[in-house]
Design an enzyme around this catalytic site. Structure first.
Site, PDB file in Angstrom:
ATOM      1  N   ASP A 124       2.663  32.482  -5.242  1.00 35.20           N
ATOM      2  CA  ASP A 124       3.597  32.171  -4.161  1.00 35.20           C
ATOM      3  C   ASP A 124       4.828  33.069  -4.178  1.00 35.20           C
ATOM      4  OD1 ASP A 124       4.597  30.985  -6.466  1.00 35.20           O
ATOM      5  OD2 ASP A 124       4.581  28.954  -5.662  1.00 35.20           O
ATOM      6  N   HIS A 180      -0.351  30.478 -12.519  1.00 34.76           N
ATOM      7  CA  HIS A 180      -0.645  30.064 -13.899  1.00 34.76           C
ATOM      8  C   HIS A 180      -1.614  28.890 -14.047  1.00 34.76           C
ATOM      9  CE1 HIS A 180       2.724  32.651 -14.836  1.00 34.76           C
ATOM     10  NE2 HIS A 180       3.604  31.808 -14.338  1.00 34.76           N
TER      11      HIS A 180
END
Length: 486
Positions: A238, A79
């Site tokens: 991740d 993000h």
């Protein structure tokens, strides 16, 4: 020298971790870690250059291995908004996933387009975390800055760009932007226009490539000359690389107890949740990784350990020695606002306190509060059709806590599994690097390199009958934390 290793990078909010794995069988050979600058919501920003310096420094500790590295890829925090000027330098620090200053901007985006339409086109609904909201915030706080950007990218994109010189991205990490369609694997420029108009999005956004593909070769980097020529992978978020590293199968439920908390599963069916509770992310293969995310997980128990002046072991002992339900004490753990549910202005609520309160009640309530919040999201995820008949897997720093493991087993009635892969996100990025270097698919290598799993907690029958009471008490306390929405 034979290039027989791959490097996986986990560039998280807290640090940069590099794991080297053998290309032949995935065995971990070496690793290094360097810290990132600390950051705390509601304003949470970091300089992209700090990520790069941490990566270069970590690789510098592995100098003797660099000539052997055939490929490198990055799993990074999702993000975050990186905007580069014509000279390649960031226009400002990157606004991170856990920054909540753009909550107001997210609500304005929802005024422009109904939630159901956002979900149908992106799998997610704008909230403060999503990149599209951060673009809108930037335009409001710094008018004209977005239009000056020559490249707009995510943290993993930025690091791979510094490695190879090519601006590229893939579906997993891009599915968290709010302007990428994971069902067609394409940018949705019209949604980006709702945040900032009059931008040539096709020119400034990275090229989309396959998650198993290479995005180029490592260029000359001072101090890392021996790495030059290694294949650079596509990168991902991740959580997506962690799923690769752990060899997640359909039906598994994964709970990550990090600074934040996540609960997700892998499915071949794209989830479109109009309520915004679920983010229908893509994975770093050809499937989906629908996920609920909470801002408050291990940081909650860290805070109460500090208040109680207890070590991790002492805190676990206190929590496990206290009966389920903490004798009526309930914590709603929205310490720094919350993302699921979307309450950026909320604070934590500790309810049911009496004059005879003891430290063990606080410890137990803290752990139960974190877990209950994640399980509420997990129940909703299952209601949307995501299977959960596989393993219940824990990962993240706090997953090593005996209290988290045992209370999770009791609250779910399931065995709790973990794997012998402490750096799952970095190890999964190495899977992606191996796919790019060998011309294979990430899923194939992830299955081949699946780590060893073990059961770390069994549900205790003596506590099973109390578990629905615990979750019911948590649900009853939720409205106390929802009064402050801004």
């Amino acid at each position: 020298m034979q290039r027989d290793l791959v490097a996986g990078v986990d560039s998280s909010t807290q640090s940069c971790t590099v794991v080297l794995r053998r290309l032949e069988d995935g065995a971990v050979v070496a690793q290094a870690r360097k810290p990132h600058p600390p950051t705390t919501p509601p304003r949470s920003e970091q300089a992209p250059e700090a990520w790069w310096q941490a990566l270069v420094s970590a690789l510098g500790e592995l100098t003797t291995y660099l000539p052997r590295i055939a490929g490198i890829s990055v799993g990074a925090q999702g993000h975050g908004l990186v905007m580069l000027a014509e000279d390649g330098l960031p226009l400002r620090d990157a606004k991170l996933w856990n920054d909540t200053q753009s909550a107001h901007d997210a609500s304005i985006l929802l005024d422009k387009l109904p939630q159901k339409d956002w979900a149908a086109r992106t799998g997610s609904v704008p909230a403060a975390a999503l990149t599209v909201s951060k673009l809108a915030w930037t335009e409001r706080a710094h008018p004209g800055m977005v239009a000056r950007a020559r490249r707009i990218m995510l943290p993993s994109d930025y690091l791979l760009y510094r490695l190879s010189g090519r601006a590229a991205t893939e579906r997993g990490v891009s599915s968290g932007t709010g302007y990428f369609n994971p069902f067609t694997n394409s940018w949705d420029f019209a949604l980006a226009d709702l945040a900032v108009s009059d931008v040539d999005w096709e020119a400034v956004l990275p090229e989309i490539i396959g998650s198993s593909e290479g995005s180029g070769l490592v260029q000359h980097i001072d101090g890392l000359e021996a790495l030059q020529g290694a294949v650079v992978g596509a990168g991902s978020g991740d959580n997506m690389t962690a799923a690769l590293g752990m060899g997640i199968r359909e039906g598994d439920v994964i709970i990550s107890f990090g600074t934040s908390g996540t609960l997700y599963g892998r499915t071949t069916v794209g989830i479109k949740d109009a309520t915004g509770s679920i983010n229908g992310y893509a994975d770093a293969a050809d499937a989906f990784l629908p996920m609920i995310t909470t801002l408050n997980s291990a940081k909650v128990t860290d805070a109460f350990r500090r208040v109680l002046r207890a070590t991790t072991e002492e805190f676990d002992t206190l929590a496990l020695a206290t009966e389920p339900g903490a004798r009526g004490v309930v914590l709603v753990p929205y310490l720094d606002g919350e993302r699921t549910p979307n309450l950026p202005g909320a604070t934590g609520i500790l309810a049911g306190i009496r004059s005879d309160i003891e430290p063990g009640q606080i410890a137990r309530a803290a752990v139960e509060g974190v877990i209950c919040g994640l399980l509420e999201g997990g129940d909703y995820l299952a209601s949307l059709g995501v299977e959960r008949d596989g393993r219940l897997i824990v990962t993240g720093g706090a997953s090593r806590s005996k209290a988290y493991r045992q209370i999770l087993a009791d609250l779910t009635g399931n065995q709790v599994w973990t794997c012998d892969l402490p750096e799952a996100a970095a190890a999964g990025a190495a899977v992606q690097a191996a796919a790019a270097a060998a011309g294979r698919h990430t899923t194939e290598i992830a299955q081949q390199w699946e780590p060893r799993y073990e059961i770390v907690a069994e549900p205790r029958e003596r506590d099973a009958a109390r578990m629905e009471e615990v979750r019911g008490a948590y649900r009853a306390a939720l409205p106390l934390a929802q009064w402050r929405k801004e």
